[in-house]
Design an enzyme around this catalytic site. Sequence first.
Site, PDB file in Angstrom:
ATOM      1  N   LYS A 146       1.555  -3.414 -13.320  1.00 50.02           N
ATOM      2  CA  LYS A 146       2.475  -2.383 -14.219  1.00 50.02           C
ATOM      3  C   LYS A 146       2.766  -3.140 -15.399  1.00 50.02           C
ATOM      4  CE  LYS A 146       4.278   0.169 -10.246  1.00 50.02           C
ATOM      5  NZ  LYS A 146       5.316   0.236  -9.138  1.00 50.02           N
TER       6      LYS A 146
ATOM      7  N   ASP B  76      10.061   7.432 -12.140  1.00 46.63           N
ATOM      8  CA  ASP B  76       9.149   7.604 -10.937  1.00 46.63           C
ATOM      9  C   ASP B  76       9.521   8.956 -10.438  1.00 46.63           C
ATOM     10  OD1 ASP B  76       8.318   5.391  -9.391  1.00 46.63           O
ATOM     11  OD2 ASP B  76       9.864   4.307  -9.011  1.00 46.63           O
TER      12      ASP B  76
ATOM     13  N   GLN C 295      11.049  -1.040  -7.554  1.00 42.97           N
ATOM     14  CA  GLN C 295      10.080  -1.233  -6.602  1.00 42.97           C
ATOM     15  C   GLN C 295      10.497  -0.796  -5.177  1.00 42.97           C
ATOM     16  OE1 GLN C 295       6.767  -1.378  -7.674  1.00 42.97           O
ATOM     17  NE2 GLN C 295       6.180  -1.224  -5.361  1.00 42.97           N
TER      18      GLN C 295
HETATM   19  N1  GUN Z   1       6.251   1.529  -3.822  1.00 46.04           N
HETATM   20  C1  GUN Z   1       4.972   2.321  -3.597  1.00 46.04           C
HETATM   21  N2  GUN Z   1       4.525   3.064  -4.532  1.00 46.04           N
HETATM   22  C2  GUN Z   1       5.581   3.098  -5.259  1.00 46.04           C
HETATM   23  C3  GUN Z   1       6.109   3.928  -6.468  1.00 46.04           C
HETATM   24  O1  GUN Z   1       5.376   4.878  -6.847  1.00 46.04           O
HETATM   25  N3  GUN Z   1       7.489   3.768  -7.017  1.00 46.04           N
HETATM   26  C4  GUN Z   1       8.476   2.701  -6.750  1.00 46.04           C
HETATM   27  N4  GUN Z   1       9.443   2.450  -7.240  1.00 46.04           N
HETATM   28  N5  GUN Z   1       7.884   1.991  -5.483  1.00 46.04           N
HETATM   29  C5  GUN Z   1       6.879   1.905  -4.969  1.00 46.04           C
END
Ligand code: GUN
Length: 291
Positions: free
Chosen positions: A56, A123, A100
Amino acid sequence: MTSHAELIDGAAVADAVRAEVAREAAALLATRGITPGLTVVLVGEDPASAVYVRSKEQACKEAGMHGETIRLPATTSQAELLAVVDRLNADPAIHGILVQMPLPKQIDAQAIIRRIDPRKDVDGFHPENVGKLLIGDADGFAPCTPAGVMVLLERYGVDVAGKEAVVLGRSTIVGKPMMSLLVNASATVTVCHSRTRDLARHTAKADILVAAIGKPNFVTAEMVRPGAVVIDVGINRVEDPANKKGYRIVGDVDFTGVSRVASKITPVPGGVGKMTIAMLLKNTVRAASVA
Ligand code: GUN
């Protein structure tokens, strides 16, 4: 049957979306002096999460955005994490906040999500954004993975309106928002899950089948209607002694078998996975543009 499904190239579409995002970010900088900024908060040392978080940050930089990761120890308390969220909410240089998941056990994930300013919730997990998605209010943020699936369908010319769409899985991150996006696009949607009886009866009528259940190779050719579009959201590790790492990544769909009956199919890897980060960048640029 000798026909073979067209491959939906998620990596290529993700690259195209990221290039668009880079252009939008450059325009924001040129016209308003804004560099879109995303902060990812990683609590603890889950290795899979660490991999996602690094990609990311890298993707942000490549798109000309400001990407930063805050790494906190696994022992972080809920109060400490809430304080970090408060600080990011108040920081005008940060347009997107992503905490996350999963979080360590001592932290209530819902309490954290609710604390994020909905305008920075790239998100799409905050109840305000979840609600906006359900009522079809496009100024909220939709979760990145299902939003990425919609872009793949669109770019591959799959007309969703009036189609039978079947979603396997009812998670908050994928299944439920996928249902909302498909219904908003005028599909007839069935959501199946672990308590669904006679699953194959449902999947057999799908024009569009989205698998997001986290079971390796679960969807087999007999379950799929000939000519269906099959989208595989699964990312499963299976043991593979022949592979250097000792494992390989497979989806929820038996790709070899299903690609003989489907009209279009996403591979794993190289399908939906790449779209998630591209949509995250897209949401962040939009958050910056309305800030
Ligand atoms: N963990 C796995 N996929 C995601 C996501 O799309 N966003 C977040 N914040 N955590 C994750």
